[in-house]
Each structure stands twice: as structure tokens, then as C-alpha cells.
Design a protein around this motif. Structure first.
Motif, PDB file in Angstrom:
ATOM      1  N   ASN A  89       0.853  -1.195   0.000  1.00 59.21           N
ATOM      2  CA  ASN A  89       0.000   0.000   0.000  1.00 59.21           C
ATOM      3  C   ASN A  89       0.885   1.240   0.000  1.00 59.21           C
ATOM      4  OD1 ASN A  89      -2.694  -1.289   0.413  1.00 59.21           O
ATOM      5  ND2 ASN A  89      -1.700  -1.995   2.281  1.00 59.21           N
ATOM      6  N   TYR A  90       0.277   2.384  -0.367  1.00 56.11           N
ATOM      7  CA  TYR A  90       1.033   3.639  -0.363  1.00 56.11           C
ATOM      8  C   TYR A  90       0.732   4.431   0.896  1.00 56.11           C
ATOM      9  CZ  TYR A  90       2.307   2.731  -5.142  1.00 56.11           C
ATOM     10  OH  TYR A  90       2.830   2.157  -6.265  1.00 56.11           O
ATOM     11  N   TYR A  91       1.792   5.049   1.429  1.00 57.76           N
ATOM     12  CA  TYR A  91       1.672   5.871   2.629  1.00 57.76           C
ATOM     13  C   TYR A  91       2.482   7.151   2.400  1.00 57.76           C
ATOM     14  CZ  TYR A  91       0.445   1.475   5.078  1.00 57.76           C
ATOM     15  OH  TYR A  91      -0.130   0.304   5.473  1.00 57.76           O
ATOM     16  N   GLY A  92       2.005   8.269   2.954  1.00 56.34           N
ATOM     17  CA  GLY A  92       2.772   9.505   2.813  1.00 56.34           C
ATOM     18  C   GLY A  92       2.448  10.507   3.912  1.00 56.34           C
ATOM     19  N   THR A  93       3.395  11.421   4.125  1.00 53.95           N
ATOM     20  CA  THR A  93       3.249  12.443   5.168  1.00 53.95           C
ATOM     21  C   THR A  93       2.844  13.765   4.538  1.00 53.95           C
ATOM     22  OG1 THR A  93       4.983  11.402   6.493  1.00 53.95           O
ATOM     23  CG2 THR A  93       4.527  13.734   6.937  1.00 53.95           C
ATOM     24  N   PRO A  94       1.648  14.285   4.870  1.00 54.74           N
ATOM     25  CA  PRO A  94       1.251  15.584   4.315  1.00 54.74           C
ATOM     26  C   PRO A  94       2.220  16.686   4.758  1.00 54.74           C
ATOM     27  CG  PRO A  94      -0.643  14.467   5.291  1.00 54.74           C
ATOM     28  CD  PRO A  94       0.578  13.685   5.680  1.00 54.74           C
ATOM     29  N   ARG A  95       2.685  17.459   3.795  1.00 55.18           N
ATOM     30  CA  ARG A  95       3.727  18.451   4.050  1.00 55.18           C
ATOM     31  C   ARG A  95       3.240  19.628   4.909  1.00 55.18           C
ATOM     32  NH1 ARG A  95       8.170  19.915   1.224  1.00 55.18           N
ATOM     33  NH2 ARG A  95       7.725  18.474  -0.462  1.00 55.18           N
ATOM     34  N   GLU A  96       2.020  20.104   4.623  1.00 60.04           N
ATOM     35  CA  GLU A  96       1.583  21.370   5.215  1.00 60.04           C
ATOM     36  C   GLU A  96       1.543  21.330   6.747  1.00 60.04           C
ATOM     37  OE1 GLU A  96      -1.872  22.947   3.203  1.00 60.04           O
ATOM     38  OE2 GLU A  96      -2.150  24.366   4.862  1.00 60.04           O
ATOM     39  N   ALA A  97       0.975  20.248   7.299  1.00 60.08           N
ATOM     40  CA  ALA A  97       0.838  20.154   8.762  1.00 60.08           C
ATOM     41  C   ALA A  97       2.210  20.186   9.433  1.00 60.08           C
ATOM     42  CB  ALA A  97       0.095  18.873   9.128  1.00 60.08           C
ATOM     43  N   VAL A  98       3.179  19.546   8.813  1.00 62.74           N
ATOM     44  CA  VAL A  98       4.524  19.492   9.399  1.00 62.74           C
ATOM     45  C   VAL A  98       5.167  20.875   9.346  1.00 62.74           C
ATOM     46  CG1 VAL A  98       6.801  18.436   9.262  1.00 62.74           C
ATOM     47  CG2 VAL A  98       4.793  17.112   8.616  1.00 62.74           C
ATOM     48  N   GLU A  99       5.051  21.533   8.196  1.00 54.33           N
ATOM     49  CA  GLU A  99       5.695  22.844   8.074  1.00 54.33           C
ATOM     50  C   GLU A  99       5.079  23.852   9.038  1.00 54.33           C
ATOM     51  OE1 GLU A  99       7.628  22.326   3.673  1.00 54.33           O
ATOM     52  OE2 GLU A  99       5.862  23.600   3.825  1.00 54.33           O
ATOM     53  N   THR A 100       3.752  23.775   9.237  1.00 49.87           N
ATOM     54  CA  THR A 100       3.092  24.680  10.189  1.00 49.87           C
ATOM     55  C   THR A 100       3.616  24.413  11.595  1.00 49.87           C
ATOM     56  OG1 THR A 100       1.128  24.628   8.811  1.00 49.87           O
ATOM     57  CG2 THR A 100       0.835  25.449  11.052  1.00 49.87           C
ATOM     58  N   ALA A 101       3.632  23.134  12.000  1.00 50.07           N
ATOM     59  CA  ALA A 101       4.076  22.787  13.366  1.00 50.07           C
ATOM     60  C   ALA A 101       5.524  23.219  13.594  1.00 50.07           C
ATOM     61  CB  ALA A 101       3.918  21.291  13.598  1.00 50.07           C
ATOM     62  N   MET A 102       6.387  22.935  12.627  1.00 52.90           N
ATOM     63  CA  MET A 102       7.800  23.277  12.794  1.00 52.90           C
ATOM     64  C   MET A 102       7.969  24.798  12.884  1.00 52.90           C
ATOM     65  SD  MET A 102       9.693  20.626  13.016  1.00 52.90           S
ATOM     66  CE  MET A 102       8.387  19.889  13.942  1.00 52.90           C
ATOM     67  N   GLY A 103       7.202  25.524  12.056  1.00 52.69           N
ATOM     68  CA  GLY A 103       7.280  26.991  12.065  1.00 52.69           C
ATOM     69  C   GLY A 103       6.894  27.568  13.416  1.00 52.69           C
ATOM     70  N   GLU A 104       5.995  26.861  14.124  1.00 54.62           N
ATOM     71  CA  GLU A 104       5.531  27.352  15.431  1.00 54.62           C
ATOM     72  C   GLU A 104       6.335  26.759  16.580  1.00 54.62           C
ATOM     73  OE1 GLU A 104       1.409  26.347  15.333  1.00 54.62           O
ATOM     74  OE2 GLU A 104       0.924  27.923  13.880  1.00 54.62           O
ATOM     75  N   GLY A 105       7.390  26.014  16.267  1.00 51.72           N
ATOM     76  CA  GLY A 105       8.235  25.432  17.326  1.00 51.72           C
ATOM     77  C   GLY A 105       7.562  24.285  18.061  1.00 51.72           C
ATOM     78  N   ARG A 106       6.562  23.640  17.433  1.00 50.55           N
ATOM     79  CA  ARG A 106       5.893  22.500  18.087  1.00 50.55           C
ATOM     80  C   ARG A 106       6.538  21.182  17.660  1.00 50.55           C
ATOM     81  NH1 ARG A 106       0.913  21.878  16.240  1.00 50.55           N
ATOM     82  NH2 ARG A 106       0.828  23.657  14.828  1.00 50.55           N
ATOM     83  N   ASP A 107       6.459  20.175  18.523  1.00 48.88           N
ATOM     84  CA  ASP A 107       7.041  18.866  18.224  1.00 48.88           C
ATOM     85  C   ASP A 107       6.048  18.005  17.453  1.00 48.88           C
ATOM     86  OD1 ASP A 107       9.263  19.589  19.749  1.00 48.88           O
ATOM     87  OD2 ASP A 107       8.328  18.862  21.584  1.00 48.88           O
ATOM     88  N   MET A 108       6.573  17.143  16.596  1.00 47.64           N
ATOM     89  CA  MET A 108       5.702  16.230  15.844  1.00 47.64           C
ATOM     90  C   MET A 108       6.219  14.813  15.891  1.00 47.64           C
ATOM     91  SD  MET A 108       3.880  17.432  12.496  1.00 47.64           S
ATOM     92  CE  MET A 108       2.155  17.378  12.833  1.00 47.64           C
ATOM     93  N   LEU A 109       5.273  13.893  15.937  1.00 48.48           N
ATOM     94  CA  LEU A 109       5.597  12.475  16.000  1.00 48.48           C
ATOM     95  C   LEU A 109       5.221  11.813  14.672  1.00 48.48           C
ATOM     96  CD1 LEU A 109       6.295   9.947  17.683  1.00 48.48           C
ATOM     97  CD2 LEU A 109       3.961   9.980  18.531  1.00 48.48           C
ATOM     98  N   PHE A 110       6.137  11.020  14.132  1.00 53.49           N
ATOM     99  CA  PHE A 110       5.908  10.351  12.847  1.00 53.49           C
ATOM    100  C   PHE A 110       5.996   8.849  13.037  1.00 53.49           C
ATOM    101  CE2 PHE A 110       7.639  14.492  12.186  1.00 53.49           C
ATOM    102  CZ  PHE A 110       6.966  15.006  11.086  1.00 53.49           C
ATOM    103  N   ASP A 111       4.909   8.150  12.785  1.00 56.73           N
ATOM    104  CA  ASP A 111       4.887   6.684  12.816  1.00 56.73           C
ATOM    105  C   ASP A 111       5.029   6.259  11.358  1.00 56.73           C
ATOM    106  OD1 ASP A 111       3.934   4.043  12.579  1.00 56.73           O
ATOM    107  OD2 ASP A 111       2.459   4.269  14.166  1.00 56.73           O
ATOM    108  N   ILE A 112       6.286   6.139  10.904  1.00 57.11           N
ATOM    109  CA  ILE A 112       6.540   5.870   9.479  1.00 57.11           C
ATOM    110  C   ILE A 112       7.615   4.794   9.338  1.00 57.11           C
ATOM    111  CG2 ILE A 112       5.859   8.192   8.724  1.00 57.11           C
ATOM    112  CD1 ILE A 112       8.762   8.973   8.557  1.00 57.11           C
TER     113      ILE A 112
END
Ligand code: ADP
Ligand code: 5GP
Length: 215
Positions: A89-112
Motif C-alpha cells: 500500500n502507499y503511505y505519505g506524510t502531508p507536508r503542510e501540517a509538518v511545516e506549520t508545526a515546525m514553524g511554530e516550534g511544536r514537536d511532531m511524532l511520525f509513525d513511518i
């Protein structure tokens, strides 16, 4: 006059991209969910996938479930920060949510998976902290996949057959945890997050703080 309450020192820092990978069934989603429940400073990157939804999964919470055509549209319009084919199957990480979080100094978790981890490492190595979760034994991995009871026997077999190839990538990760006892594995993940948040090169606010301290 009452003494002023002591103020806690807040030092601005960059957001952390915490990547967790493992062979299917080793427990990374369980650990990731526990972390999300207990730590308000981290949010989960919700991937898009062409995989059929499991009974327990909720659209928009566990994944955005999309058709192959929609996935290709997102991929070809550069809306995915990384993507891979995993277990057919295909899986991918949407770019926009990550760029917003990083821009605001928030942490993100990736189950990839390891392919996604490699892509994020190449693009954003300063922000990525990666953890690989291993099962205590292959027999336990098999029985966890069966106990989860959400996949067909055929899907379980595909995942077991792929597990050795996935485990072969363990050296590419910053940290490796054997998930035997869930509480101990979770404690280890929490310790990593706590320490990584304190790294000097992630805390850009230290410059102003130290200047003020010694002025
Ligand atoms: P993954 O996300 O790596 O595919 P899951 O988090 O879905 O794996 O875990 C697979 C199954 O194993 C689930 O039923 C989960 O409750 C169980 N599990 C996870 N960690 C442990 C553990 N340390 N001991 C026993 N069972 C576990
Ligand atoms: P599952 O179908 O069990 O939810 O996930 C199967 C595998 O795909 C797991 O290894 C999971 O970490 C991985 N995965 C989930 N989302 C993504 C993603 O957005 N990108 C990549 N590269 N792998 C993903």
C-alpha cells in the motif's frame, strides 16, 4: 508586601521531529498513542494511505484514507514531505501540517517506515530524532500481530515476511528500544524526548538568555 512568585525561565527552542519505526506488530503505534495521550507538547503527523481502514481506525485520526488516484495527485503536486510503498500500500506524510508545526516550534511524532525515515533524515536532519522499536522475539512479534486481530491472515503473513528486511535498517536510527515490557519501552521513549528537547543546538533562545544573564 508579598514576595513576587518565582518565574520559571522559558527558553525558545525549535520543534522536534520524532520518528518511530518498527516491523509491523512490534508496538510502535501503541507507544506513539501513549505519548500523544501524556504529552501535550507533541502532535501526531496523520499520514495519508491507500490501505483499507481497520475496524478500530477513525478517518483523520489514525490516517486520511484515500484512493490510489488521490494519493498520486497529492504525491505529484508535491503535497507529501515523504512517501513510500509499504506492504503493498502507499503511505505519505502531508507536508503542510509538518511545516506549520515546525514553524511554530511544536514537536511532531511520525509513525513511518524506514524509507520515510530516510527521506526525512535527508531533508531535515537537524530536526529529526529517530527511534527503532524491536520485538523481544520473532515469535512474540507473530503473536502480537495475531492478538491485534485487525488484519487478515494473508496480511499478517505479508507483514511477517517483510519484518526481517525492516529490522535490517535498525542501525540507521539514533535510538533502538526492545519493546518487551510496554511500560519500560514507553519510559525509554519519554526519556529520549525529554533529553532531546534540552539539546543546546535546539534551544535558540539560549543566546538571549545567556546574554541577559551575564550582562
Ligand atoms: P505496530 O504499530 O508496531 O504495528 P501495535 O502498536 O499495533 O504495533 O502493536 C501490536 C499489538 O501488540 C497490539 O495488540 C498491542 O496492544 C500489542 N503490544 C504492544 N506492545 C506490547 C508489549 N510490550 N507487550 C505485549 N503486547 C504489546
Ligand atoms: P500500518 O498499515 O500498520 O498502519 O502501517 C504499515 C507501515 O507503514 C508501518 O511501518 C508504518 O510506520 C508505515 N507508515 C505509516 N504512515 C506512513 C507514512 O506516511 N510514510 C511512510 N513512509 N510510512 C508510513
Amino acid at each position: 508586601m508579598a514576595a513576587a512568585a518565582p518565574q520559571s525561565v522559558k527558553i525558545a527552542r525549535r520543534g522536534l521531529m520524532l520518528v518511530i519505526s518498527s516491523p509491523s506488530g512490534a508496538g510502535k503505534s501503541t507507544i506513539a498513542r501513549t505519548l500523544m495521550d501524556r504529552d501535550q507538547h507533541i502532535s501526531l503527523s496523520v499520514s495519508v494511505t491507500t490501505r483499507p481502514r481497520r475496524q478500530s481506525e477513525i478517518e483523520g485520526v489514525h490516517y486520511h484514507f484515500v484512493s490510489q488516484r488521490e494519493f498520486e495527485r497529492l504525491r505529484d503536486s508535491d503535497s507529501l514531505l515523504e512517501w513510500a510503498e509499504v506492504h503493498g500500500n502507499y503511505y505519505g506524510t502531508p507536508r503542510e501540517a509538518v511545516e506549520t508545526a515546525m514553524g511554530e516550534g511544536r514537536d511532531m511524532l511520525f509513525d513511518i517506515d524506514w524509507q520515510g525515515a530516510q527521506q526525512l533524515q535527508e531533508k531535515m536532519s537537524a530536526d529529526v530524532v529517530s527511534i527503532f522499536i524491536l520485538p523481544p522475539t520473532m515469535a512474540e512479534l507473530q503473536s502480537r500481530l495475531h492478538r491485534r486481530a485487525e488484519d487478515t491472515e494473508e496480511v499478517i503473513q505479508t507483514r511477517l515476511n517483510n519484518s526481517r528486511a525492516e529490522i535490517a535498517h535498525w542501525r540507521e536510527y539514533d535510538y533502538v528500544i526492545v519493546n518487551d515490557d510496554l511500560n519500560s519501552a514507553f519510559d525509554a521513549v519519554q526519556s529520549i524526548v525529554k533529553a532531546e528537547r534540552l539539546r543546546r543546538d535546539r534551544r535558540h533562545g539560549l543566546f538571549d538568555f545567556v546574554e541577559g544573564l551575564i550582562a
